[in-house]
Design a protein around this motif. Structure first.
Motif, PDB file in Angstrom:
ATOM      1  N   UNK A 378       0.906  -1.239   0.065  1.00  0.00           N
ATOM      2  CA  UNK A 378      -0.163  -0.096   0.083  1.00  0.00           C
ATOM      3  C   UNK A 378       0.936   1.124  -0.115  1.00  0.00           C
ATOM      4  N   UNK A 379       1.963   1.219   0.679  1.00  0.00           N
ATOM      5  CA  UNK A 379       3.062   2.289   0.763  1.00  0.00           C
ATOM      6  C   UNK A 379       3.419   2.808  -0.617  1.00  0.00           C
ATOM      7  N   UNK A 380       3.819   1.666  -1.365  1.00  0.00           N
ATOM      8  CA  UNK A 380       4.298   1.719  -2.864  1.00  0.00           C
ATOM      9  C   UNK A 380       3.335   2.472  -3.723  1.00  0.00           C
ATOM     10  N   UNK A 381       1.880   2.276  -3.329  1.00  0.00           N
ATOM     11  CA  UNK A 381       0.695   2.796  -4.047  1.00  0.00           C
ATOM     12  C   UNK A 381       0.833   4.143  -3.577  1.00  0.00           C
ATOM     13  N   UNK A 382       0.633   4.556  -2.321  1.00  0.00           N
ATOM     14  CA  UNK A 382       0.693   5.790  -1.749  1.00  0.00           C
ATOM     15  C   UNK A 382       2.122   6.698  -2.232  1.00  0.00           C
ATOM     16  N   UNK A 383       3.147   6.276  -2.369  1.00  0.00           N
ATOM     17  CA  UNK A 383       4.137   6.911  -2.693  1.00  0.00           C
ATOM     18  C   UNK A 383       4.218   7.106  -4.366  1.00  0.00           C
ATOM     19  N   UNK A 384       2.966   6.386  -4.950  1.00  0.00           N
ATOM     20  CA  UNK A 384       3.187   6.530  -6.632  1.00  0.00           C
ATOM     21  C   UNK A 384       4.396   5.973  -7.329  1.00  0.00           C
ATOM     22  N   UNK A 395      -7.933   1.622  -6.673  1.00  0.00           N
ATOM     23  CA  UNK A 395      -8.785   1.300  -5.632  1.00  0.00           C
ATOM     24  C   UNK A 395      -8.986   0.306  -5.322  1.00  0.00           C
ATOM     25  N   UNK A 396      -9.373  -0.927  -6.298  1.00  0.00           N
ATOM     26  CA  UNK A 396      -9.524  -2.338  -6.012  1.00  0.00           C
ATOM     27  C   UNK A 396      -8.301  -2.940  -5.270  1.00  0.00           C
ATOM     28  N   UNK A 397      -7.414  -2.598  -5.973  1.00  0.00           N
ATOM     29  CA  UNK A 397      -6.111  -3.124  -5.170  1.00  0.00           C
ATOM     30  C   UNK A 397      -5.843  -2.614  -3.899  1.00  0.00           C
ATOM     31  N   UNK A 398      -6.342  -1.453  -3.585  1.00  0.00           N
ATOM     32  CA  UNK A 398      -6.065  -1.074  -2.062  1.00  0.00           C
ATOM     33  C   UNK A 398      -7.113  -1.664  -1.378  1.00  0.00           C
ATOM     34  N   UNK A 399      -8.348  -1.926  -1.868  1.00  0.00           N
ATOM     35  CA  UNK A 399      -9.475  -2.404  -1.015  1.00  0.00           C
ATOM     36  C   UNK A 399      -8.949  -4.047  -0.378  1.00  0.00           C
ATOM     37  N   UNK A 400      -8.354  -4.436  -1.476  1.00  0.00           N
ATOM     38  CA  UNK A 400      -7.892  -5.935  -1.225  1.00  0.00           C
ATOM     39  C   UNK A 400      -6.629  -5.984  -0.396  1.00  0.00           C
ATOM     40  N   UNK A 401      -5.892  -5.236  -0.565  1.00  0.00           N
ATOM     41  CA  UNK A 401      -4.804  -4.981   0.444  1.00  0.00           C
ATOM     42  C   UNK A 401      -4.987  -4.739   1.814  1.00  0.00           C
ATOM     43  N   UNK A 402      -6.071  -3.938   2.054  1.00  0.00           N
ATOM     44  CA  UNK A 402      -6.584  -3.502   3.468  1.00  0.00           C
ATOM     45  C   UNK A 402      -7.465  -4.458   3.930  1.00  0.00           C
ATOM     46  N   UNK A 403      -7.846  -5.680   3.231  1.00  0.00           N
ATOM     47  CA  UNK A 403      -8.727  -6.651   3.595  1.00  0.00           C
ATOM     48  C   UNK A 403      -8.211  -7.987   3.558  1.00  0.00           C
ATOM     49  N   UNK A 404      -6.723  -8.347   3.739  1.00  0.00           N
ATOM     50  CA  UNK A 404      -6.237  -9.576   3.463  1.00  0.00           C
ATOM     51  C   UNK A 404      -6.394 -10.437   4.640  1.00  0.00           C
ATOM     52  N   UNK A 498       4.028  -4.083 -16.172  1.00  0.00           N
ATOM     53  CA  UNK A 498       3.133  -5.556 -16.082  1.00  0.00           C
ATOM     54  C   UNK A 498       1.948  -5.281 -16.798  1.00  0.00           C
ATOM     55  N   UNK A 499       2.021  -6.139 -17.821  1.00  0.00           N
ATOM     56  CA  UNK A 499       0.518  -5.962 -18.586  1.00  0.00           C
ATOM     57  C   UNK A 499      -0.081  -7.375 -18.319  1.00  0.00           C
ATOM     58  N   UNK A 500      -1.154  -7.449 -18.019  1.00  0.00           N
ATOM     59  CA  UNK A 500      -1.966  -8.760 -17.698  1.00  0.00           C
ATOM     60  C   UNK A 500      -3.603  -8.414 -17.412  1.00  0.00           C
ATOM     61  N   UNK A 501      -4.340  -9.723 -17.702  1.00  0.00           N
ATOM     62  CA  UNK A 501      -5.678  -9.493 -17.489  1.00  0.00           C
ATOM     63  C   UNK A 501      -6.174  -8.829 -16.326  1.00  0.00           C
ATOM     64  N   UNK A 502      -7.301  -7.963 -16.286  1.00  0.00           N
ATOM     65  CA  UNK A 502      -7.775  -7.667 -15.398  1.00  0.00           C
ATOM     66  C   UNK A 502      -8.254  -8.399 -14.439  1.00  0.00           C
ATOM     67  N   UNK A 503      -8.579  -9.548 -14.391  1.00  0.00           N
ATOM     68  CA  UNK A 503      -9.025 -10.665 -13.605  1.00  0.00           C
ATOM     69  C   UNK A 503      -7.951 -10.852 -12.764  1.00  0.00           C
ATOM     70  N   UNK A 504      -6.495 -10.658 -13.041  1.00  0.00           N
ATOM     71  CA  UNK A 504      -5.394 -11.013 -12.085  1.00  0.00           C
ATOM     72  C   UNK A 504      -5.224 -10.001 -11.188  1.00  0.00           C
ATOM     73  N   UNK A 505      -6.005  -8.920 -10.909  1.00  0.00           N
ATOM     74  CA  UNK A 505      -5.762  -7.812  -9.979  1.00  0.00           C
ATOM     75  C   UNK A 505      -5.617  -8.216  -8.553  1.00  0.00           C
TER      76      UNK A 505
END
Length: 708
Positions: A378-384, A395-404, A498-505
């Motif tokens: 999450x820090x990595x995302x926060x720090x751009x 947002x979706x990434x953060x949600x998952x990371x906050x609810x592990x 990293x290019x990949x399918x959105x289902x792998x988020x």
RNA sequence: GCGCUCUUAGCUCAGUUGGUUAGAGCGUCCGCCUCACACGCGGAAGGUCGCAAGUUCGAAUCUUGCAGAGCGCACCA
């Protein structure tokens, strides 16, 4: 004045089938897929890691999209002068492949159960290698300019070794623990599954109300209730204030009287049903948590095959599905069934491969502590440091990371990387009288080497389980760049996109970020580009059962790879699903032929002389615009702009004009060459083929300088 | 239940920070085998941008509400 002699083949329509194999061979032989062989102008590295396709079947339409986008990025960067590296791979895909292979065994009237694990492993290995080879050729056919010399397989010996090493390191860092916890158990596949390997859906299930002593309890699962001896209610529930925590009383239950104990716990919802429930800690996560809080007993009711254990009395051995109505019947006879709500909506978890209802079970498994790892991500995302395309996926990434939830990495299957853990079984018996320091003998040892007991000389027995496939593929960007000491690691890590399918988020992306940060201290990439799913012509998900699967090979054979690539890219915005229609592919086949004829005409004309400034400037503006789009990952726009220019400006207007005013001819020749460059990342085969004719085979378009 | 996304021509979709008559491909209609291309050329029809309100000089584009669709997440027994 130079007039180029037309090759005979230009007299016929463009024939991709004849061209593509030959051109791919030309590229491969040039060695330029490997950036180490690129000319000196290619200095700055640019790296993409290919999401390794599962080596258990043919590539599907979704793969072609992934390969196409990544090839577009790689070719663009290469032409722009980067030391462009695209690393291919193949995934053993643990559970996925095992499931595919089990189906194959089933068809042959065999079963994995009862087979020698090593024999089974060998069979799957052979099966996977064959598929891997097949898959590589399909990737080649799509025009992928990846560096095959660096290809990796997720079961390569170094990958296995490094994966095990990570496990040991994480264990030593207290990020991995072994513990009894509620796990998702698939009774068909006989393995535990992680959260992402299950599917939840809302289903209508009868909800039963039973008399339980003085209480009324509700449940959807009467078949688990044999040993329910704790009755739980909220401490603030006034209706039950006369009952105290720890009170015991006898109740008449399924197979006779049992002693029940009152438990007050806040997990009981006063609003739901009667506010009273009994608990089955072995087969329910919440119940297990209540058990933990109060130190209660837990007993297994259902075995690993989904059948009732002896505690069920006369119901022993029955499949739970068959047992449920019989148990309800029994309770009814005893006058304990109060009512049934037939319209109760309930969330049911199923195995994502076979749809068998997941049975929560308690089992000793290896778990990764997710919270501290997720925090760093999450820090990595926060720090751009990591950017998502499209950005709402952050947002979706953060949600998952906050609810592990702690990640269960043990799988009870053979097809995977063995977990380097060892058990002392049976327990230690010292070989001499002098050795009395038994407490020092460890029952479980985590180590890459096979341990031997210091006290009794017994060999430890290896944990038979294997890793969840995401445990190793989560480290993929590190492995393919030869972490930690390889030359590539210094040059090409961190990778770029990293290019990949959105289902792998949820499945893959977070794990790569986590492992990248944990092991190397760096994010494995700075940009995450997510593509959408490829659906059928009407936007419906492709599935074998619906019979609407479009095979990319059929399309490339019919219309050419370039045409398919354009059809996949034009108008396809990131993370948006694409409806793949044959007529769209056909349209770009027509475009390929149009380009072919433009080349044919242009090459038949005089082409030396002064350039027309206004036309050159107009093209430069286009090139600039397209480059901006490319730099911002707007391939869907860039492709469309080049297409429109070539067909509707260059062909329809400029070339038509040149028929009346021959002074434009040198300019059309110039414009064609530059259009080929702009178009090359999208339609590599035909552009290279024409380039070879234009340049008399003296240079490769693939490494020409991008026009800006 | 929570979250994300979508709703623009018959179909599938673009429309990149709000800015002149809303675009593409396919399809449809009309006319052309014009010596690069009929896998083509020329031309035409076709949209009150889901509905309602608001912000603004100006909205398909921003805000709110409503309706519909898709996807994801979810331990209320």
């Amino acid at each position: 004045m130079i007039s180029i002699r037309m090759n005979d083949k230009f007299l016929k329509p463009y024939n991709p089938g004849e061209v593509e194999g030959r051109i791919y061979e030309l590229w491969e032989k040039s060695g330029y897929f490997n950036p180490d062989n690129l000319p000196p102008r290619h200095e700055k590295p640019f790296t993409i890691v290919m999401p390794p396709p599962n080596a258990n079947g043919d590539l599907h339409a979704g793969h072609s999209l992934v390969i196409t986008i990544e090839d577009i990025i790689t070719r663009f960067k290469r032409m722009r002068g980067y030391k462009a590296l695209w690393i291919p791979g193949a995934d053993h895909a643990g559970f996925e492949t095992q499931v595919v292979y089990e189906k194959k065994l089933e068809k042959e009237g065999r079963s994995r159960f009862g087979m020698d694990p090593q024999e089974l492993y060998k069979e799957i290995y052979k099966f996977t290698l064959e598929n891997k080879h097949n898959m590589e050729n399909q990737i080649r056919a799509l025009g992928a300019s990846c560096d095959w010399s660096r290809e990796k397989f997720t079961l390569d010996p170094d990958v296995v070794k490094k994966t095990q090493k990570t496990f040991v390191k994480m264990f030593e860092d207290s990020l991995i623990y072994r513990g009894k916890r509620t796990i998702n158990w698939c009774s068909k596949h006989q393995t535990s599954l992680s959260e992402v390997e299950t599917e939840s859906s809302e289903e209508i299930t009868p909800f039963y109300y039973f008399k339980y002593g003085p209480f009324e309890i509700g449940t959807v699962r009467p078949e688990t209730k044999f040993a329910d001896k704790y009755v739980v209610m909220h401490p603030d529930d006034a209706r039950y204030s006369q009952y105290k925590h720890g009170d015991t009383f006898e109740v008449e239950w399924i197979n006779g009287p049992i002693m029940a104990t009152v438990i007050k716990d806040e997990a009981a919802d006063m609003e739901f049903g009667t506010g009273v429930m009994t608990i089955t800690p072995w087969h329910s996560q919440i119940d297990y948590e209540i058990r933990e809080r109060h130190g209660l007993d837990a007993e297994q009711i259902i075995d690993w095959r989904g059948k009732l254990l002896p505690i069920a009395g006369e119901f022993v051995g029955m499949n739970i599905k068959d047992a449920r109505p019989k148990i309800v019947e029994r309770l009814k006879e005893k006058g304990l069934l109060l009512k049934v709500d037939e319209n109760y909506k309930n969330v049911v978890k199923r195995c994502y491969k076979c749809s068998t209802i997941i049975e929560p079970q308690i089992k000793d498994q290896w778990f990764v502590k997710m919270e501290p790892l997720a925090k760093k991500a999450i820090e990595s995302v926060d720090n751009k440091n990591i950017r998502f395309i499209p950005d709402n996926y952050e947002k979706i990434f953060r949600y998952w990371m906050n609810n592990t939830i702690d990640w269960n990495i043990s799988r009870q299957i053979v097809w995977g990387i063995p977990i380097p853990a060892w058990f002392h079984e049976p327990k230690c018996i010292p070989k001499t009288e002098r050795e009395k320091d038994m407490a020092k003998c460890k029952e479980i040892i985590v180590s890459e080497e096979e341990p031997i007991c210091k006290f009794c000389d017994a060999k430890y027995i290896r944990d038979p389980d294997t890793f969840d496939t995401w445990f190793s593929s989560g480290q993929w960007p590190l492995f393919v760049t030869d972490y930690p000491d390889g030359k590539d690691f210094k040059t090409y890590y961190p990778t770029d996109v990293m290019e990949t399918g959105q289902d792998l988020i949820f499945k893959w992306i977070p794990r790569m970020v986590i492992f990248g940060l944990y092991l190397s201290g760096k994010d494995p990439f700075h940009t995450i580009y997510l593509n959408g799913m490829v659906n059928d012509a009407h936007g419906k998900k492709m599935s074998k059962s619906k019979g609407n699967v479009i095979n990319p090979t059929t399309l490339t054979e019919k219309y050419g790879t370039d045409a398919l690539r354009m059809a996949l890219v034009v108008g396809n915005t990131p993370a948006t699903d694409l409806s793949l229609r044959e007529d769209k592919v056909k349209g770009y086949k027509n475009f390929a032929n149009k380009l072919w004829n433009i080349a044919r005409f242009t090459m038949s004309q005089h082409n030396e002389g002064e350039l027309k400034n206004s036309l050159v400037e107009e093209f430069n503006a286009l090139a600039k615009d397209v480059t901006t789009d490319m730099d911002n990952y707007r391939f869907y726009l860039a492709a469309e702009k080049i297409y429109a220019y070539i067909w509707h400006r260059l062909a329809d207007e400029i070339i038509e004009e040149s028929k009346k005013d021959s002074s434009i001819l040198p300019t059309t020749y110039y414009l064609l060459q530059n259009c080929l460059k702009l178009l090359h990342p999208f339609m590599p085969f035909i552009t290279e083929e024409i380039w070879q004719e234009l340049k008399n085979k003296e240079s490769l378009l693939m490494i020409e300088t991008w026009p800006t």
